[in-house]
Design an enzyme around this catalytic site. Sequence first.
Site, PDB file in Angstrom:
ATOM      1  N   ALA A 293       0.823  -1.207   0.000  1.00 13.97           N
ATOM      2  CA  ALA A 293       0.000   0.000   0.000  1.00 13.97           C
ATOM      3  C   ALA A 293       0.855   1.255   0.000  1.00 13.97           C
ATOM      4  O   ALA A 293       0.602   2.209  -0.744  1.00 13.97           O
ATOM      5  CB  ALA A 293      -0.941  -0.003   1.196  1.00 13.97           C
TER       6      ALA A 293
ATOM      7  N   ALA B 113      10.108   0.859   8.727  1.00  6.69           N
ATOM      8  CA  ALA B 113      10.668   0.473  10.022  1.00  6.69           C
ATOM      9  C   ALA B 113      11.829  -0.506   9.893  1.00  6.69           C
ATOM     10  O   ALA B 113      12.774  -0.465  10.679  1.00  6.69           O
ATOM     11  CB  ALA B 113       9.579  -0.126  10.907  1.00  6.69           C
TER      12      ALA B 113
ATOM     13  N   CYS C 234       3.811 -12.545   0.366  1.00  3.72           N
ATOM     14  CA  CYS C 234       3.092 -13.730  -0.117  1.00  3.72           C
ATOM     15  C   CYS C 234       4.044 -14.770  -0.707  1.00  3.72           C
ATOM     16  O   CYS C 234       3.692 -15.943  -0.839  1.00  3.72           O
ATOM     17  CB  CYS C 234       2.067 -13.328  -1.184  1.00  3.72           C
ATOM     18  SG  CYS C 234       0.755 -12.250  -0.582  1.00  3.72           S
TER      19      CYS C 234
ATOM     20  N   ARG D  11      12.327   7.866  -9.117  1.00  4.99           N
ATOM     21  CA  ARG D  11      11.082   8.632  -9.247  1.00  4.99           C
ATOM     22  C   ARG D  11      11.073   9.871  -8.351  1.00  4.99           C
ATOM     23  O   ARG D  11      10.051  10.544  -8.233  1.00  4.99           O
ATOM     24  CB  ARG D  11       9.875   7.744  -8.878  1.00  4.99           C
ATOM     25  CG  ARG D  11       9.799   6.413  -9.615  1.00  4.99           C
ATOM     26  CD  ARG D  11       9.369   6.568 -11.045  1.00  4.99           C
ATOM     27  NE  ARG D  11       9.240   5.276 -11.700  1.00  4.99           N
ATOM     28  CZ  ARG D  11       8.142   4.541 -11.737  1.00  4.99           C
ATOM     29  NH1 ARG D  11       7.048   4.987 -11.146  1.00  4.99           N
ATOM     30  NH2 ARG D  11       8.121   3.380 -12.357  1.00  4.99           N
TER      31      ARG D  11
ATOM     32  N   ASP E 271      -3.370  -3.307   4.868  1.00  4.96           N
ATOM     33  CA  ASP E 271      -3.830  -4.266   5.867  1.00  4.96           C
ATOM     34  C   ASP E 271      -4.178  -3.639   7.210  1.00  4.96           C
ATOM     35  O   ASP E 271      -4.667  -4.330   8.105  1.00  4.96           O
ATOM     36  CB  ASP E 271      -2.767  -5.344   6.082  1.00  4.96           C
ATOM     37  CG  ASP E 271      -2.618  -6.268   4.886  1.00  4.96           C
ATOM     38  OD1 ASP E 271      -3.420  -6.151   3.942  1.00  4.96           O
ATOM     39  OD2 ASP E 271      -1.691  -7.106   4.896  1.00  4.96           O
TER      40      ASP E 271
ATOM     41  N   TYR F 263     -12.668 -20.138 -25.804  1.00  2.00           N
ATOM     42  CA  TYR F 263     -12.769 -21.597 -25.896  1.00  2.00           C
ATOM     43  C   TYR F 263     -11.814 -22.146 -26.946  1.00  2.00           C
ATOM     44  O   TYR F 263     -11.744 -21.662 -28.070  1.00  2.00           O
ATOM     45  CB  TYR F 263     -14.201 -22.016 -26.242  1.00  2.00           C
ATOM     46  CG  TYR F 263     -14.296 -23.411 -26.840  1.00  2.00           C
ATOM     47  CD1 TYR F 263     -13.869 -24.521 -26.119  1.00  2.00           C
ATOM     48  CD2 TYR F 263     -14.791 -23.611 -28.133  1.00  2.00           C
ATOM     49  CE1 TYR F 263     -13.938 -25.804 -26.665  1.00  2.00           C
ATOM     50  CE2 TYR F 263     -14.874 -24.889 -28.686  1.00  2.00           C
ATOM     51  CZ  TYR F 263     -14.445 -25.980 -27.942  1.00  2.00           C
ATOM     52  OH  TYR F 263     -14.506 -27.239 -28.482  1.00  2.00           O
TER      53      TYR F 263
ATOM     54  N   TRP G  94     -19.131 -24.276 -23.356  1.00  2.00           N
ATOM     55  CA  TRP G  94     -19.638 -23.703 -22.110  1.00  2.00           C
ATOM     56  C   TRP G  94     -18.521 -23.866 -21.089  1.00  2.00           C
ATOM     57  O   TRP G  94     -18.177 -24.976 -20.694  1.00  2.00           O
ATOM     58  CB  TRP G  94     -20.898 -24.425 -21.627  1.00  2.00           C
ATOM     59  CG  TRP G  94     -22.115 -24.180 -22.464  1.00  2.00           C
ATOM     60  CD1 TRP G  94     -22.649 -25.013 -23.396  1.00  2.00           C
ATOM     61  CD2 TRP G  94     -22.944 -23.020 -22.441  1.00  2.00           C
ATOM     62  NE1 TRP G  94     -23.758 -24.462 -23.960  1.00  2.00           N
ATOM     63  CE2 TRP G  94     -23.973 -23.229 -23.400  1.00  2.00           C
ATOM     64  CE3 TRP G  94     -22.933 -21.828 -21.722  1.00  2.00           C
ATOM     65  CZ2 TRP G  94     -24.965 -22.293 -23.647  1.00  2.00           C
ATOM     66  CZ3 TRP G  94     -23.925 -20.887 -21.969  1.00  2.00           C
ATOM     67  CH2 TRP G  94     -24.925 -21.125 -22.918  1.00  2.00           C
TER      68      TRP G  94
END
Length: 454
Positions: A12, A34, A43, A70, A281, A426, A434
């Site tokens: 974030a 930190a 993850c 940047r 989070d 498909y 389907w």
Amino acid sequence: MTRLLIIGGSDAGTEAALRARLTDPALEITIVVADAFLNFSICGLPFFVSGEVDEWRSLAHRGESEIADRGIEVLLGHRANAIDVGRQVVDVEAGGRTTTIPYDRLIVATGARPVRPPIAGVDHDGVHVLHTMTDGIELRRRLDQRPPVDAIVIGSGYIGVEMADALTRRGIKVTLVGRAPAVLPTVDPELGGLLRTELEDHGVAVMTGGAVDRIDMHANRLTVRVADGRHVSADVVVLGAGIRPDTELAASAGIALGDTGAIRVSNSMETSAANVFAAGDCVETWHAVLERPGYFPLGTTAHKQGRVAGGNAAGGRVIFRGSVGTQVVKVFDLAAARTGLSEREAETAGFGATTVTTVVPDHKPYYPGARDLSIRVIGDSRTKRLLGVQIVGHWQAEVAKRIDIAAAGLHQQASVPDLCDLDLSYTPPVSSPWDPIQVAADAWDQQVGSTAAV
């Protein structure tokens, strides 16, 4: 010059900084981090622990030099200790010294902390958590230097099942201990049972339905004792009992928290304090199906919220449209995914929930390698509104693609039959005329029949 200060440099926080820079090239942006790790993929830690990813540095989403290019200042090893929203300053500690950093706009992206359950013995040597890069590096070093024969993973949710997989791949005998009655309790037990079988087929011993009472140590062996009398011993214990929002800094500054204990934010990611935004989070997330805030700590959501917070802190007008709780996890050869509400959640919310499970091959069976997908569709029997979908199948059977179709439908408040109207791709090696998600939707519609008011 307008000064934007961001506390936290994970998904974030870094996303907010980059979006703010795009919105206002003249903005003065500083990120306070930190620890020593800027925007790493938490993850990915189970795959680093397992050895599937050999180098921890490869888990970096973006390097420090890329951020610096940047025009964004990054202060690693700087811990924010206090926010004064009146004076618009933050006290930051580094190397034992405290400095005060002023801001015009502030974004709080402090993330989450691992849950350390109130279990006697969790501080024994050999008991590990896996939440930060430091946690992952320390656990990998321990496994490399003193390879254990066996390990216990406490917690049968996403972290727990991924760690059971990771440790087993290293040749370690694993016991998975969970408080919930089923594996991966975020999916309905019918599909959770498939994951339990997959774990057991790969040699993982599964103990569910028991809260851990304490952890004892004797002769360098750890014994996990469950309240009902069961116990198991191993060389290493990994705690995977979930996370909670890290909100102490915000709360001590008088920033309002919601009922979930996370920071309350608007759809612009504004907090109750003037000129203070929050994302990731540590914040509540608007649930687009329930139409109320909840707590859904997901990397995908953190990136989106960070983008909104950063854009608005830089003077933009962007809104976060909410989450439907879309998740997927790989456990050995299976992938399990969910989006929207489970059957229990739908019933609790007052919907007339009807659930239909369909087993369908992932592509045309005449093409070699077809694998079954178990697809569970939850809809409102009164209105036919789509409420949720869960899928378990082989990890190479496009489980994530199919759950994403359902997630898109949920964001558009689609009915279950609406899924059958979608023009999906498909070719026999990857699907059918389907698609399996449409076969499952049609099965739900046929079972509900004319009982719904459409």
